[in-house]
Design a protein around this motif. Structure first.
Motif, PDB file in Angstrom:
ATOM      1  N   ALA A  61       0.805  -1.218   0.000  1.00 31.07           N
ATOM      2  CA  ALA A  61       0.000   0.000   0.000  1.00 31.07           C
ATOM      3  C   ALA A  61       0.839   1.270   0.000  1.00 31.07           C
ATOM      4  N   GLY A  62       2.157   1.129  -0.086  1.00 31.12           N
ATOM      5  CA  GLY A  62       3.018   2.302  -0.027  1.00 31.12           C
ATOM      6  C   GLY A  62       3.489   2.565   1.387  1.00 31.12           C
ATOM      7  N   ALA A  63       3.768   3.818   1.717  1.00 35.04           N
ATOM      8  CA  ALA A  63       4.308   4.172   3.030  1.00 35.04           C
ATOM      9  C   ALA A  63       3.340   3.777   4.144  1.00 35.04           C
ATOM     10  N   ASP A  64       3.905   3.350   5.263  1.00 32.51           N
ATOM     11  CA  ASP A  64       3.105   2.962   6.421  1.00 32.51           C
ATOM     12  C   ASP A  64       2.688   4.222   7.169  1.00 32.51           C
ATOM     13  N   LEU A  65       1.464   4.667   6.907  1.00 31.77           N
ATOM     14  CA  LEU A  65       0.967   5.898   7.525  1.00 31.77           C
ATOM     15  C   LEU A  65       0.369   5.652   8.899  1.00 31.77           C
ATOM     16  N   LYS A  66       0.049   4.393   9.207  1.00 33.46           N
ATOM     17  CA  LYS A  66      -0.572   4.077  10.497  1.00 33.46           C
ATOM     18  C   LYS A  66       0.466   3.802  11.581  1.00 33.46           C
ATOM     19  N   GLY A  67       1.632   3.322  11.167  1.00 28.65           N
ATOM     20  CA  GLY A  67       2.676   3.048  12.145  1.00 28.65           C
ATOM     21  C   GLY A  67       2.344   1.922  13.091  1.00 28.65           C
ATOM     22  N   GLY A  68       1.593   0.930  12.606  1.00 27.60           N
ATOM     23  CA  GLY A  68       1.204  -0.180  13.462  1.00 27.60           C
ATOM     24  C   GLY A  68       2.309  -1.211  13.602  1.00 27.60           C
ATOM     25  N   GLY A  69       2.179  -2.068  14.637  1.00 24.77           N
ATOM     26  CA  GLY A  69       3.133  -3.147  14.828  1.00 24.77           C
ATOM     27  C   GLY A  69       4.354  -2.712  15.609  1.00 24.77           C
TER      28      GLY A  69
END
Length: 251
Positions: A61-69
């Protein structure tokens, strides 16, 4: 669980993006896994071709904007990974069964060959969140006409896999039921080539377009002479004359 699974069998190293719950978004875990996997495949003499694929309905999906994990310290940058794909002496084949956005398009474009299911969509969606497809432009622009690049970059429009193939971002789009057979045949064709010859062919693709005509002829003449004098060429020519498979084909 590892963010990128690595498996090597019968001359094929498979790197699988394995954070489907996060749409395989580009975070330090994914980027580190890709960097480690590319390095491992390059160092393994038994590996002849690298497959880049994924779990879930999204390739990336591209850059990780949610910053999960869980957080992870970066060991590679995203440009390191894109350059690693292009500079790898072993061909890289991207296999996309799910949607591909932003930086994911960069991964697909950096690969030597990319095959997608016809139900996959692609998009340079960066402008929709106020940024630009900056880093991936380095690997995408050489594959696109300026008109196609302008339309895709500026609109953020999502396009079907068939159109992505038409504009040159990927090699082909095939029906979902035919994807496995298409990839299997492609890998069989690649591993039929000599390892040194494949590395040299990748080098031609990246080097010759940057040279003047005289430089290119000088470079390619030297390379051709080296290749014809190699033991690999000796085996290949002998196998051709004897009508048998060359010894380098994985069993």
């Amino acid at each position: 669980m590892t963010a990128v699974r690595y498996e090597a069998r019968h001359g094929v190293a498979t790197l699988t993006l394995a954070e489907p719950e996060n749409k395989n978004a580009l975070n330090a875990r994914i980027i580190n896994g890709l960097g480690d996997g590319l390095s491992a495949a390059a160092a393994d003499e038994a590996v002849r071709v690298i497959v880049l694929t994924h779990e879930g309905t999204t390739f990336c999906a591209g850059a990780d904007l949610k910053g999960g994990g869980p957080a992870q310290t970066p060991r590679y940058s995203f440009p390191d990974v894109l350059a690693g794909i292009q500079d790898s002496p072993k061909p890289v084949v991207a296999v996309l069964r799910g949607h591909c956005m932003g930086g994911g398009v960069g991964l697909a474009a950096a690969a030597d060959l990319s095959v997608a299911s016809t139900d996959v969509t692609f998009g340079f969606t960066e402008v929709r969140i106020g940024v630009a497809p900056a880093m991936i432009s380095v690997v995408c622009l050489p594959k696109l006409s300026r008109a196609d690049a302008a339309e895709l970059f500026l609109t953020g429009r999502r396009i079907p896999a068939a159109q992505a193939a038409e504009v040159g971002l990927i090699n082909r789009a095939v029906e979902p039921a035919e994807l496995d057979q298409e990839v299997s045949g492609l890998l069989d064709e690649i591993v039929a080539g000599g390892p040194r010859a494949l590395a040299a062919s990748k080098r031609l693709l990246s080097t010759v377009p940057t040279m003047s005509r005289s430089e290119a002829f000088e470079f390619t003449q030297t390379l051709s002479t080296e290749l014809f004098r190699s033991s690999e060429a000796g085996e290949g020519i002998a196998a051709f004359r004897e009508r048998r498979p060359p010894a380098w084909i994985p069993s």
